[in-house]
Design a protein around this motif. Structure first.
Motif, PDB file in Angstrom:
ATOM      1  N   SER A  44      21.183  34.363  57.421  1.00  0.00           N
ATOM      2  CA  SER A  44      20.435  34.365  58.678  1.00  0.00           C
ATOM      3  C   SER A  44      20.813  35.561  59.547  1.00  0.00           C
ATOM      4  N   ALA A  45      21.987  36.139  59.315  1.00  0.00           N
ATOM      5  CA  ALA A  45      22.487  37.195  60.205  1.00  0.00           C
ATOM      6  C   ALA A  45      22.300  38.600  59.654  1.00  0.00           C
ATOM      7  N   LEU A  46      22.500  38.779  58.363  1.00  0.00           N
ATOM      8  CA  LEU A  46      22.599  40.136  57.815  1.00  0.00           C
ATOM      9  C   LEU A  46      21.248  40.824  57.611  1.00  0.00           C
ATOM     10  N   PRO A  47      20.293  40.255  56.878  1.00  0.00           N
ATOM     11  CA  PRO A  47      18.996  40.928  56.705  1.00  0.00           C
ATOM     12  C   PRO A  47      18.181  40.871  57.998  1.00  0.00           C
ATOM     13  N   GLN A  48      17.461  41.951  58.283  1.00  0.00           N
ATOM     14  CA  GLN A  48      16.682  42.052  59.511  1.00  0.00           C
ATOM     15  C   GLN A  48      15.209  42.327  59.180  1.00  0.00           C
ATOM     16  N   ARG A  49      14.384  42.275  60.219  1.00  0.00           N
ATOM     17  CA  ARG A  49      12.961  42.605  60.045  1.00  0.00           C
ATOM     18  C   ARG A  49      12.832  44.004  59.440  1.00  0.00           C
ATOM     19  N   GLY A  50      11.996  44.115  58.421  1.00  0.00           N
ATOM     20  CA  GLY A  50      11.833  45.398  57.743  1.00  0.00           C
ATOM     21  C   GLY A  50      12.686  45.522  56.492  1.00  0.00           C
ATOM     22  N   ASP A  51      13.671  44.627  56.326  1.00  0.00           N
ATOM     23  CA  ASP A  51      14.507  44.613  55.127  1.00  0.00           C
ATOM     24  C   ASP A  51      13.864  43.734  54.053  1.00  0.00           C
ATOM     25  N   HIS A  88      13.971  37.537  59.491  1.00  0.00           N
ATOM     26  CA  HIS A  88      12.611  38.078  59.484  1.00  0.00           C
ATOM     27  C   HIS A  88      12.398  39.092  58.371  1.00  0.00           C
ATOM     28  N   ALA A  89      13.285  39.108  57.390  1.00  0.00           N
ATOM     29  CA  ALA A  89      13.131  40.036  56.272  1.00  0.00           C
ATOM     30  C   ALA A  89      12.044  39.547  55.312  1.00  0.00           C
ATOM     31  N   THR A  90      11.528  40.459  54.528  1.00  0.00           N
ATOM     32  CA  THR A  90      10.587  40.112  53.464  1.00  0.00           C
ATOM     33  C   THR A  90      11.371  39.554  52.279  1.00  0.00           C
ATOM     34  N   LEU A 145      12.264  45.303  42.940  1.00  0.00           N
ATOM     35  CA  LEU A 145      13.046  46.382  43.557  1.00  0.00           C
ATOM     36  C   LEU A 145      12.182  47.612  43.828  1.00  0.00           C
ATOM     37  N   LYS A 146      11.225  47.860  42.966  1.00  0.00           N
ATOM     38  CA  LYS A 146      10.366  49.047  43.115  1.00  0.00           C
ATOM     39  C   LYS A 146       9.459  48.960  44.341  1.00  0.00           C
ATOM     40  N   ILE A 147       9.170  47.747  44.817  1.00  0.00           N
ATOM     41  CA  ILE A 147       8.285  47.610  45.984  1.00  0.00           C
ATOM     42  C   ILE A 147       9.054  47.209  47.250  1.00  0.00           C
ATOM     43  N   ALA A 148      10.379  47.115  47.126  1.00  0.00           N
ATOM     44  CA  ALA A 148      11.196  46.715  48.278  1.00  0.00           C
ATOM     45  C   ALA A 148      11.258  47.828  49.314  1.00  0.00           C
ATOM     46  N   LYS A 149      11.384  47.416  50.583  1.00  0.00           N
ATOM     47  CA  LYS A 149      11.481  48.372  51.695  1.00  0.00           C
ATOM     48  C   LYS A 149      12.707  48.039  52.548  1.00  0.00           C
ATOM     49  N   GLY A 150      13.143  49.019  53.321  1.00  0.00           N
ATOM     50  CA  GLY A 150      14.294  48.818  54.196  1.00  0.00           C
ATOM     51  C   GLY A 150      15.574  48.647  53.396  1.00  0.00           C
ATOM     52  N   ARG A 151      16.538  47.991  54.018  1.00  0.00           N
ATOM     53  CA  ARG A 151      17.763  47.657  53.287  1.00  0.00           C
ATOM     54  C   ARG A 151      17.439  46.544  52.289  1.00  0.00           C
ATOM     55  N   ILE A 152      17.985  46.629  51.103  1.00  0.00           N
ATOM     56  CA  ILE A 152      17.638  45.701  50.032  1.00  0.00           C
ATOM     57  C   ILE A 152      18.851  44.830  49.695  1.00  0.00           C
ATOM     58  N   PHE A 153      18.593  43.532  49.563  1.00  0.00           N
ATOM     59  CA  PHE A 153      19.633  42.577  49.180  1.00  0.00           C
ATOM     60  C   PHE A 153      19.175  41.827  47.931  1.00  0.00           C
TER      61      PHE A 153
END
Length: 374
Positions: free
Chosen positions: A109-116, A136-138, A154-162
């Motif tokens: 809930s804390a680490l990924p953000q909107r746009g990640d 709010h991450a994808t 992974l090929k379509i991921a945006k922002g920071r990736i987890f």
């Protein structure tokens, strides 16, 4: 209020009609093939002796912590325990949480953000799914243990990736291909997070986990370990670097806004690690796993698993529930896992093996299973 009561009643009736209504059961006298107490620590007399010996060193201990870690609930003992846990698992730091659920809610809930982007295995634990829903991450889901499917995401991921996986999956008992996943994580500059709940204490040197066993500690961004399974106590920790620890202290709501576990709980965790580090507890368990698999009839749909979690597929809630009841009548505590906990058509018996199960108990269980499941 009437409309709310109607809603409750209708949903309970629907579950009952589908043979999926859950209920609590008191402790039974059946032979345990159900609990997550894989090493038998929860009722271990040896562990109790260690705990009692350690407790004598702290005659002025408090029953409760008195508050959250950021207020009155912190202690030097808790911080030293965190560093001991980190050292054991070859991590820079760790942070204690009150449960594995709290740890997963806290980090995701804390680490990924909107746009990640978060990419999870389709069989990931419910607590991780709940944590992911709070940011709010994808989120993308890849097919279970399928590296081609993961790379497509992974090929379509945006922002920071987890990338988020379990080293041992709780409902199938199988392993994640961590080396291949770690390689893809490096290729796409993704942070790999591994839940080791069902591997801690079972795999690797003295039960340090699969990440440690494979030499991937430096390639995995964070690990979630829990103490309520093989270690026989309660709670969890997130392993990572010092910056991650500090970040979670500042931004993880399930850490910030909850009363800390008591000193007694923390001492139990410390005692479990002392017991874990005393001798090889793992070989005896893996011998029992092999014995179980060798004695199950080849016609039974037994999933491929080298972990303490052994799965027999029995599609249909009614079929799985009835088989479990027959096994229980034979004296063995085996439970059915029903939909919606698992996907419809993949209902099952979930059998957990332990060091406190004798070889004779396991042989007798196999005889009963071979007779009941045809």
């Amino acid at each position: 209020m009437k409309s709310t009561q109607k809603f409750i009643s209708e949903n309970l009736a629907h579950r009952s009609e589908n043979n999926s209504l859950r209920s609590l059961k008191a402790e039974s006298n059946l032979i345990d093939f159900c609990s997550n107490d894989y090493l038998g620590f929860a009722k271990s007399g040896d562990l109790k002796i260690i705990f009692e010996q350690e407790l004598k060193k702290y005659p002025k201990y408090s029953m409760g912590s008195g508050g959250s870690r950021l207020l009155a609930g912190n202690s030097l003992f808790a911080e030293e325990l965190e560093q001991e846990i980190a050292n054991f698992h070859q991590s820079e730091a760790s942070l204690l949480f009150n449960s594995g659920y709290d740890a997963n809610i806290g980090i995701f809930s804390a680490l990924p953000q909107r746009g990640d982007t978060i990419i999870t295995d389709e069989y990931i634990h419910a607590s991780i799914i709940d944590g992911v829903r709070l940011n709010h991450a994808t989120r993308y889901v890849f097919k279970h243990n399928d590296m081609e499917s993961l790379e497509q995401k992974l090929k379509i991921a945006k922002g920071r990736i987890f990338i988020v996986v379990e080293s041992i999956y709780s409902m199938d008992g199988d392993k994640a291909p961590l080396k291949e996943i770690a390689s893809l994580a490096q290729k796409f500059d993704a942070a790999l997070i591994v839940d080791e709940a069902h591997a801690t204490g079972i795999f690797g040197e003295f039960g340090k986990g699969i990440v440690h066993k494979l030499g991937l500690c430096d390639q995995v961004f964070a690990r979630i370990i829990t103490f309520g399974k093989a270690l026989g106590t309660h709670g969890a920790a997130v392993l990572g670097n010092n910056d991650l620890r500090s970040f979670l202290i500042n931004f993880s709501r399930s850490f910030i806004y909850t009363t800390s576990a008591s000193f007694l709980s923390h001492l139990a965790i410390k005692s479990a690690y002392l017991h874990l580090d005393e001798k090889d507890h793992q070989s005896a368990l893996h011998e029992r796993i092999r014995h179980f698999r060798q004695n199950i009839d080849s016609t039974i749909k037994l999933l491929d698993s080298q972990s303490a979690i052994q799965i027999i597929l029995l599609p249909g809630n009614r079929e799985a529930r009835e088989a479990a009841l027959k096994i229980q009548e034979a004296g063995f505590d085996v439970r059915a896992i029903l939909s919606p906990s698992v996907a419809q058509g993949t209902e099952r018996l979930r059998i957990c093996l332990h060091n406190h199960n004798s070889m004779e108990d396991i042989s007798n269980l196999c005889i009963s299973l071979n007779q009941i499941i045809r």
